[in-house]
Enzyme design. Structure first.
Site, mmCIF file in Angstrom:
data_model
loop_
_atom_site.group_PDB
_atom_site.id
_atom_site.type_symbol
_atom_site.label_atom_id
_atom_site.label_comp_id
_atom_site.label_asym_id
_atom_site.label_seq_id
_atom_site.Cartn_x
_atom_site.Cartn_y
_atom_site.Cartn_z
ATOM 1 N N LYS A 1 8.912 -0.971 -8.999
ATOM 2 C CA LYS A 1 9.396 0.057 -8.397
ATOM 3 C C LYS A 1 10.676 -0.260 -7.923
ATOM 4 C CE LYS A 1 7.766 4.286 -5.615
ATOM 5 N NZ LYS A 1 6.674 4.782 -4.879
ATOM 6 N N GLU B 1 -7.507 13.466 -1.768
ATOM 7 C CA GLU B 1 -7.749 14.334 -0.628
ATOM 8 C C GLU B 1 -9.204 14.946 -0.294
ATOM 9 O OE1 GLU B 1 -3.543 14.534 -2.052
ATOM 10 O OE2 GLU B 1 -5.472 14.726 -3.046
ATOM 11 N N ARG C 1 -5.822 20.974 -1.663
ATOM 12 C CA ARG C 1 -6.773 20.423 -2.910
ATOM 13 C C ARG C 1 -8.034 20.253 -2.158
ATOM 14 N NH1 ARG C 1 -3.263 16.175 -6.186
ATOM 15 N NH2 ARG C 1 -4.919 16.662 -7.846
#
Length: 612
Positions: free
Chosen positions: A280, A364, A392
């Site tokens: 990254k 979640e 969610r």
């Protein structure tokens, strides 16, 4: 020679030599740094997928083949290579191109992608549609190792593995989502990363078997025996155990090797996983050193990586600081986050109370259900999630928290408009779905000071579930705290002509409108609700007594207007301004306020309109 400028799609990419592709990758990085530094956006994730995207767009024609992103914040390079370079000055700007894939923007964007873990399921649906309709195109799902921690990803993988559908799942493994990844999948991938290249090990095993007496015959004819021997030497991956053909891990910054393996995976004509290791922030030192800070960043100096404007203290910062203060005196308090301790302000809590911070990855639903278990056994969990991701876990809020009236506090960050991230990230639905959960108290602070007071009350004085919704960013002009759990209807200004009822940070616009109207001889009341569920309608009726025209202003879709109108509409002319039923585009919050009639001038005009 600028190779990037002449790339408009797959047909241009396939004409490039290996040397030209290497130059192209450097030009892409330069382009990203130059442009994103002016607009802000997702920097580190896109720098990390430059070679991978070039390889995918070379092997596949995304105008025909389907490339399904997971989350999609790493789709900038894809957009650059599919005809949208000239539009990058408008990236994430109002009226410009989106920061996430958007099929209405280009036919090369196969699907909307703003939430994690859905790519495999979507891609499998597309593959099955292809088979049912007898069509010819390839389907690729690009999923990060962070997204692979979500439950939906496992559901998709479980089905895809036994589907016999030709589908390629590219696992982009950079050890990060926003913060560093956690959990069993992260540990499994780490073990694979630290071993010799997996394909090389397979080849070594094959050579070993071939060197044994009768080994050539064994290699050719006894596949099951070979697999058993191979497994003695090489641990099987989770993907092979499920039924996928597994390729990798491979260096995600080696374009030529990526092209070769993508072509191999494509030719297999069956479910395959290509495990790609990337870094990254690759190629830009500030992003490599601070990938979390450069995950999503505002405008910055490309020479130094420093932000151009200093960030003000945010609601998230205040939440994190208050959590620390409470935890010092209350050893039952614990925090749960879903892959973003940094984004929710919990980094310092994680340092000081590591055993009381649970980062569950992008999961979640699991976060909320686990909070239920903690609360049932006597702990006080605070679940810190962005509003758009809390959606969610709605079923878990209803079934695992509210049904048992458990003492769980939901810190609903990024409630309301969030600006440039657009449709998939605006937190504009939580008022509608949270208020219907039986027994759940829903609070809306208008300042950081009120957030702190509400959080203390929710943890220390409540016994049931509480949700506190607060916006992205910092305070407006209103910065004090008038929070009183026994007086949840607050009159900021008293006027005889009309009233604006609102909540949260929108009170700043309502107060500004009242001041503009006062200059024109129109006196209005500004009424703010600090508790949205349940609403104290007796107190609200009291606050607006004497006025005929009432405007309910909400930074939501499907908020509380209808209930207010039903409760007190018989005595008052009530109208509403909210975000409506359409999906809200990207742009600055101030631009979106103006678009939807929620800024101070629009509220001023609305009051004058209803007063005739």
């Amino acid at each position: 020679m600028n190779i990037l400028e002449r790339i408009q799609g797959h047909n241009d990419l396939v004409t490039l030599s290996a040397a030209e592709r290497e130059v192209l990758c450097q030009q892409i990085r330069d382009f990203l740094i130059e442009n994103v530094s002016k607009t802000g956006g997702h920097m580190a994730s896109n720098l990390g997928v430059v070679e991978l995207t070039v390889a995918i767009e070379t092997v596949y024609d995304t105008a025909v083949d389907r490339l399904v992103f997971d989350v999609g914040h790493q789709s900038y390079v894809h957009k650059m290579l599919t005809g949208r370079q000239a539009d990058f000055s408008t990236l994430r700007q109002f009226g410009g191109i989106a920061g996430f894939p958007k099929p209405s923007e280009s036919n090369t964007d196969a699907f909307v992608a703003g939430h994690a873990s859905s790519s495999v399921s979507i891609a499998l649906g597309m593959a099955r549609a292809r088979t049912l309709q007898g069509q010819k195109y390839d389907v690729v799902a690009l999923i990060g190792d962070g997204s692979a921690s979500g439950g939906l990803a496992y559901e998709g993988l479980n089905d895809a593995a036994v589907s016999d559908e030709p589908i390629v799942i590219v696992l982009n493994d950079n050890a990060f989502s926003i913060d560093r990844n956690v959990g069993g999948m992260a540990s499994h991938l780490m073990k694979l990363r630290t071993k010799v290249r997996y394909l090389g090990m397979k080849q070594q095993t094959k050579s070993f078997l071939s060197g044994l007496p009768g080994g050539r015959w064994l290699t050719k004819h006894l596949a099951s025996a070979k697999d058993r021997l191979r497994r003695m030497l090489i641990p099987e991956t989770i993907f092979e155990s499920m039924g996928f053909t597994y390729l990798g891990p491979v260096d995600g910054h080696d374009t030529e090797k990526l092209i070769s393996l993508l072509q191999l995976a494509k030719a297999m004509n069956r479910p395959a996983v290509l495990h790609v290791m990337t870094q990254k922030g690759k190629g830009y030192a500030p992003a490599q050193e601070h990938p979390d800070r450069f995950h999503g960043i505002g405008k910055f100096d490309p020479e130094t990586g420093e932000a151009i404007s200093a960030s003000e203290p945010s609601f998230s910062d205040t939440f994190g600081k208050t959590m620390l203060d409470i935890a010092a005196d209350n050893d039952k308090l614990c925090a749960i986050t879903a892959a973003m301790p940094g984004g929710t302000g919990l980094c310092e809590f994680k340092k000081q109370y590591p055993k009381r911070l649970f980062d569950v990855g992008i999961a979640e639903e699991h976060a909320v259900s686990m909070a239920g278990g903690l609360a049932k056994q006597g702990m006080i969990p605070v679940v810190a999630l962005y509003s758009t991701f809390l959606q969610r876990a709605y079923d878990m809020i209803l079934q695992d928290i509210c049904m048992l009236n458990l003492h769980v506090v939901f810190a609903v960050d990024r409630a309301g408009l969030v600006g440039e991230d657009g449709e998939t990230h605006h937190g504009i639905y939580d008022v509608g779905f949270l208020r219907h959960a039986p027994g759940l108290t829903v609070l809306a602070p208008a300042s950081r000071a009120e957030l702190s007071d509400m959080l203390r009350w929710a943890v220390e004085e409540q016994n049931g579930p509480v949700a506190i919704r607060y916006p992205r960013g910092g305070d407006g002009n209103y910065q004090e705290s008038l929070w009183d759990p026994h007086a949840t209807v607050i009159t900021h200004r008293k006027g005889k002509d009309a009233a604006i009822i609102t909540y949260g940070r929108l009170v700043n616009n309502a107060i500004a409108a009242s001041e503009q109207l006062a200059e024109q001889g129109i006196e209005i009341s500004v009424i703010r609700l600090t508790c949205l569920g349940p609403v104290d309608f007796d107190a609200l009726e009291n606050a607006i007594s004497g006025v005929q025209a009432v405007i309910v202003a909400e930074e939501t879709s499907a908020g509380i207007h209808d209930e207010i109108a039903f409760a007190i509409g018989q005595k008052h002319n009530i109208s509403c301004i909210d975000l409506g039923c359409e999906y809200v585009t990207h742009g600055s919050v101030s631009q979106l306020y103006e678009k939807f009639g929620l800024d101070a001038p629009a509220l001023t005009n609305k009051v004058k309109e209803v007063l005739g």
